[in-house]
Design a protein around this motif. Structure first.
Motif, short mmCIF file in Angstrom:
data_model
loop_
_atom_site.label_atom_id
_atom_site.label_comp_id
_atom_site.label_asym_id
_atom_site.label_seq_id
_atom_site.Cartn_x
_atom_site.Cartn_y
_atom_site.Cartn_z
N GLU A 129 0.64 1.54 15.47
CA GLU A 129 0.83 0.52 14.43
C GLU A 129 -0.30 0.60 13.40
OE1 GLU A 129 2.01 -4.21 14.06
OE2 GLU A 129 1.47 -3.38 16.02
N ILE A 130 -1.53 0.78 13.89
CA ILE A 130 -2.67 0.95 12.97
C ILE A 130 -2.49 2.23 12.16
CG2 ILE A 130 -5.17 1.19 12.77
CD1 ILE A 130 -5.35 -0.23 15.53
N TRP A 131 -2.04 3.30 12.83
CA TRP A 131 -1.81 4.59 12.16
C TRP A 131 -0.81 4.44 11.01
CZ3 TRP A 131 -3.85 9.39 12.20
CH2 TRP A 131 -3.10 10.43 11.63
N ARG A 132 0.29 3.73 11.27
CA ARG A 132 1.31 3.54 10.22
C ARG A 132 0.73 2.76 9.05
NH1 ARG A 132 4.72 3.05 14.80
NH2 ARG A 132 4.43 0.78 14.85
N LEU B 227 -14.03 -1.45 10.93
CA LEU B 227 -13.46 -1.23 9.61
C LEU B 227 -12.90 0.17 9.55
CD1 LEU B 227 -16.41 -2.64 7.43
CD2 LEU B 227 -14.37 -3.87 8.17
N VAL B 228 -11.61 0.29 9.24
CA VAL B 228 -10.97 1.60 9.10
C VAL B 228 -10.25 1.63 7.75
CG1 VAL B 228 -10.68 1.85 11.59
CG2 VAL B 228 -8.81 0.91 10.23
N GLY B 229 -9.98 2.84 7.28
CA GLY B 229 -9.29 2.99 6.01
C GLY B 229 -9.46 4.39 5.48
N PRO B 230 -8.76 4.74 4.41
CA PRO B 230 -8.84 6.09 3.84
C PRO B 230 -10.27 6.41 3.39
CG PRO B 230 -7.03 4.84 2.87
CD PRO B 230 -7.83 3.87 3.66
N SER B 231 -10.60 7.69 3.35
CA SER B 231 -11.91 8.11 2.85
C SER B 231 -12.10 7.57 1.43
CB SER B 231 -12.00 9.64 2.84
OG SER B 231 -11.97 10.14 4.15
N GLY B 232 -13.30 7.07 1.18
CA GLY B 232 -13.61 6.58 -0.17
C GLY B 232 -13.16 5.16 -0.44
N CYS B 233 -12.74 4.41 0.62
CA CYS B 233 -12.25 3.05 0.39
C CYS B 233 -13.37 2.01 0.39
CB CYS B 233 -11.17 2.68 1.40
SG CYS B 233 -11.78 2.43 3.09
N GLY B 234 -14.63 2.45 0.57
CA GLY B 234 -15.75 1.52 0.45
C GLY B 234 -16.30 0.99 1.75
N LYS B 235 -15.95 1.61 2.88
CA LYS B 235 -16.41 1.10 4.18
C LYS B 235 -17.93 1.14 4.30
CE LYS B 235 -13.95 4.11 6.54
NZ LYS B 235 -13.25 4.81 5.43
N THR B 236 -18.53 2.29 3.99
CA THR B 236 -19.99 2.41 4.10
C THR B 236 -20.69 1.57 3.04
OG1 THR B 236 -19.88 4.60 5.13
CG2 THR B 236 -21.92 4.04 3.98
N ARG C 110 -11.39 -7.03 16.82
CA ARG C 110 -10.52 -7.01 15.64
C ARG C 110 -10.70 -5.70 14.89
NH1 ARG C 110 -11.52 -11.28 11.40
NH2 ARG C 110 -13.60 -11.53 12.30
N ILE C 111 -9.63 -5.27 14.24
CA ILE C 111 -9.68 -4.06 13.42
C ILE C 111 -9.21 -4.43 12.02
CG2 ILE C 111 -8.78 -1.70 13.11
CD1 ILE C 111 -8.22 -1.84 16.23
N ILE C 112 -10.05 -4.15 11.03
CA ILE C 112 -9.75 -4.46 9.63
C ILE C 112 -9.35 -3.16 8.93
CG2 ILE C 112 -10.61 -5.51 7.50
CD1 ILE C 112 -10.75 -7.40 9.91
N VAL C 113 -8.14 -3.13 8.37
CA VAL C 113 -7.68 -1.95 7.64
C VAL C 113 -7.90 -2.19 6.15
CG1 VAL C 113 -5.74 -0.43 7.11
CG2 VAL C 113 -5.95 -1.44 9.40
N LEU C 114 -8.69 -1.30 5.54
CA LEU C 114 -8.93 -1.38 4.10
C LEU C 114 -8.01 -0.41 3.36
CD1 LEU C 114 -12.85 -1.44 3.89
CD2 LEU C 114 -11.27 -3.36 4.05
N GLY C 115 -7.57 -0.82 2.17
CA GLY C 115 -6.73 0.03 1.35
C GLY C 115 -7.54 1.04 0.56
N ARG C 116 -6.82 2.00 0.00
CA ARG C 116 -7.46 3.01 -0.84
C ARG C 116 -8.23 2.33 -1.97
NH1 ARG C 116 -4.06 8.02 -3.29
NH2 ARG C 116 -4.81 9.05 -1.42
N ARG C 117 -9.32 2.99 -2.41
CA ARG C 117 -10.18 2.44 -3.45
C ARG C 117 -9.36 1.91 -4.61
NH1 ARG C 117 -15.68 5.07 -5.91
NH2 ARG C 117 -16.16 5.02 -3.69
N PRO C 118 -9.71 0.68 -5.08
CA PRO C 118 -10.81 -0.15 -4.58
C PRO C 118 -10.46 -0.81 -3.25
CG PRO C 118 -9.61 -1.34 -6.28
CD PRO C 118 -9.01 0.04 -6.22
N GLY C 119 -11.47 -0.88 -2.36
CA GLY C 119 -11.27 -1.41 -1.02
C GLY C 119 -10.86 -2.87 -1.03
N ARG C 120 -9.72 -3.13 -0.39
CA ARG C 120 -9.24 -4.50 -0.16
C ARG C 120 -8.73 -4.55 1.28
NH1 ARG C 120 -6.36 -3.06 -4.97
NH2 ARG C 120 -7.19 -4.06 -6.85
#
Length: 258
Positions: A246-249, A39-48, A205-215
């Motif tokens: 691609e993940i970075w973008r 799980l990757v995504g911006p800080s505060g997107c709910g990963k933990t 697999r790598i799951i990209v979560l969006g900025r809070r709220p995490g989706r």
């Protein structure tokens, strides 16, 4: 194939005296036996937060978590949780720290202790049993934390940035060790990381979560020829850098979306 972890419309709201904050919003995910998902995504997107919900340490505001087809109502021995900090007790020996899970679950019998000894040998810790945490390096301490997590024989491991506090060389060594160990033991793993190179090197697999709220914004399938290599060698495979960028973008877009 039935999933070992299934998240059904997970929504979570943090409520304080002053406000309510939506951390996760309608998240659905299935993880299958033997998979390694990051799980990757911006800080505060709910990963933990999401890991805590899967572990049964936190109840979602809405939705359900299923582990091995059963609704999660609290912590279970089927799910192991490895954190960024090792949380070893300084007054206990290394072996006593590693076997604390067996104590808590009432399994301090000869069979389980022998398996823990075997794990010590696999992790290169056989000469550290009678030492204390302050006598070990950070990388060795994280190996002890992994033994402690594996000693109770969970089928699913949740890994919350377990390498982030380590120097780069030790980090790469532990990535290889943990990845190979989980593969050999056919464990299912969910990793939270800010390191996109790490995610691409260890994951199926790598799951990209969006900025809070995490989706979930996007899911990346790591090509077979990359995921079949050890993490260190995976970084040298064709297509790895293209996948990373691609993940970075996608991550840059996730961070910029309001």
């Amino acid at each position: 194939m039935e999933p070992v972890v299934e998240l059904q419309h997970i929504t979570h709201v943090y409520v304080s005296d002053r406000e309510a904050s939506l951390a996760l919003d309608g998240l659905d995910l299935k993880v299958y036996p033997g998979e390694f998902v990051s799980l990757v995504g911006p800080s505060g997107c709910g990963k933990t937060t999401l890991l805590s919900i899967i572990a049964g340490l936190m109840k979602p505001t809405k939705g359900e978590v299923m582990v091995y087809g059963r609704k999660v109502g609290g912590p279970t021995a089927e799910v192991g949780y490895m954190l960024q900090q090792d949380y070893l007790f300084p007054w206990r020996t290394i072996f006593e720290n590693a076997s604390i899970g067996l104590e808590l679950t009432g399994r301090m019998d000869e069979e389980h202790l022998a398996k823990t000894v075997s794990l010590f040998e696999e992790m290169g810790l056989e000469d550290t049993r009678d030492l204390y945490p302050q006598q070990l390096s950070g990388g060795m301490r994280q190996r002890v934390a992994l033994v402690r997590t594996l000693s109770t024989e969970p089928g699913i491991l949740l890994l919350d940035e377990p390498f982030s506090a380590l120097d780069y060389q030790t980090k790469l060594q532990l990535e290889d060790l943990i990845s190979e160990t989980l593969r050999e033991k056919n464990k299912t793993a969910i990793l939270v990381t800010h390191d996109l190179s790490e995610a691409a090197a260890v994951s199926d697999r790598i799951i990209v979560l969006g900025r809070r709220p995490g989706r979930i914004l996007r899911t990346f399938e790591v090509p077979k020829h990359i995921r079949n290599e050890r993490p260190l060698l995976a970084r040298e495979q064709r297509g790895f850098h293209e996948l990373f960028h691609e993940i970075w973008r996608e991550m840059e877009g996730a961070g910029n979306k309001e």
